[in-house]
Design an enzyme around this catalytic site. Sequence first.
Site, PDB file in Angstrom:
ATOM      1  N   HIS A  87      26.952 -45.937  -3.545  1.00 59.97           N
ATOM      2  CA  HIS A  87      27.222 -47.150  -4.297  1.00 59.97           C
ATOM      3  C   HIS A  87      27.323 -46.875  -5.787  1.00 59.97           C
ATOM      4  O   HIS A  87      26.656 -45.988  -6.337  1.00 59.97           O
ATOM      5  CB  HIS A  87      26.113 -48.181  -4.079  1.00 59.97           C
ATOM      6  CG  HIS A  87      26.264 -49.000  -2.843  1.00 59.97           C
ATOM      7  ND1 HIS A  87      27.396 -49.739  -2.574  1.00 59.97           N
ATOM      8  CD2 HIS A  87      25.418 -49.205  -1.795  1.00 59.97           C
ATOM      9  CE1 HIS A  87      27.243 -50.364  -1.412  1.00 59.97           C
ATOM     10  NE2 HIS A  87      26.053 -50.054  -0.918  1.00 59.97           N
ATOM     11  N   CYS A 140      32.110 -47.309  -6.493  1.00 60.52           N
ATOM     12  CA  CYS A 140      32.731 -48.399  -7.241  1.00 60.52           C
ATOM     13  C   CYS A 140      32.458 -48.259  -8.733  1.00 60.52           C
ATOM     14  O   CYS A 140      31.457 -47.678  -9.146  1.00 60.52           O
ATOM     15  CB  CYS A 140      32.205 -49.750  -6.733  1.00 60.52           C
ATOM     16  SG  CYS A 140      32.703 -50.107  -5.040  1.00 60.52           S
TER      17      CYS A 140
END
Length: 384
Positions: A87, A140
């Site tokens: 993440h 991301c």
Amino acid sequence: MANKKAVLIGCNYKGTKAELKGCINDVSRMHKCLINHFGFSDDHITVLIDSDRKYTQPTGKNIRSAIKTLVGSAKPGDILFVHYSGHGTRLPAETGEDDDTGYDECIVPCDMNFIHDDEFQEFVKEVPRGCRMTIVADSCHSGGLIGETKEQIGDSTKLGDEKSHHLHSTMGEAIIDEEDVKTKRSLPLPTLIEILKQKTGKDDIDVGKIRLTLFDLFKEDASPKVKKFTNFVFHKHQHAEVECGGHGGLFGKVGTFLKQKLDDHGEGYAKPALETHVGSKLEVYAGSSLATNQGHGDGGGILLSGCQSDETSADACPTGDAKQAYGAFSNAIQCVVEETTKSGGKVTNKNLVLKARQKLVKDGFEQHPGLYCSDEYVDAPFLG
């Protein structure tokens, strides 16, 4: 003799609200790729994954240690490589200062002890002259993760008010899409806050308390940016005590949070933060690194980002079998490398990113990988 050394990091966050499926697979494929196609030795590859206790866990402390060891052991001529699959997130401003704007781009270790873009810039600055470090960030908001390095492909350094507003308005989106085939490798603020509530047992965590909560959880092991933030708020609190006879709500949530901790534990509570030097308050502000993001990057850092800083990267499981899951960008890299090596050629950093973009479009992904490096490395062979 020059060496090739790597640190491979994969976080699937199994059993949490942030669970992903393809990150460990990305690490496994990259490990084989480095040995089979780029001449790395297994002895010079450090693996951190959260799916197997036999491996070093990818906590914030362990990731920092592994990268610092990688850079600290480097000699001129060495080729260093860091691959991160997991993440990414963006932390909003929290100081309460009017000129504190923007976001801090971070990767998310398995224990939530974030590593900020500022830290990656510092890692790159420590790379010895004549040595280079390539970073592949399949997460991301990874564009501009080493923000002082020149943007060769992408538009992360050209973010305008419209893009920033769009990002702010979409950070609370659900992680998994309707088909449950593509998962965003983004940790939205609501999910992050929920995880922090679970870790601390506190129900009052919200924007304004995130960085101080991270300091409370990790103390001396917290990121330098978080410790600088706590240092700044501590001195602001002290000033308010002297000038106003109390914090008086001057800082809102951050001041109230810190005052309670100091009341409970004394000033020794803030010692790890107070021992962290803060050159100026700009070092504390969210997004401060973006101010220098147009730099020309004459150092030895090369970043291949899975997407732009205002985009998300996909964790894909098209067959529905988690054993076949992958990061869309990591998979694209593997496919390009396989195609190139079959013909006996070498792919440059530029062509790898451009061909990865083509592969992602063909496969129906909307992310746009980026390349950040000095001009001399644009057409250099990837890990060559």
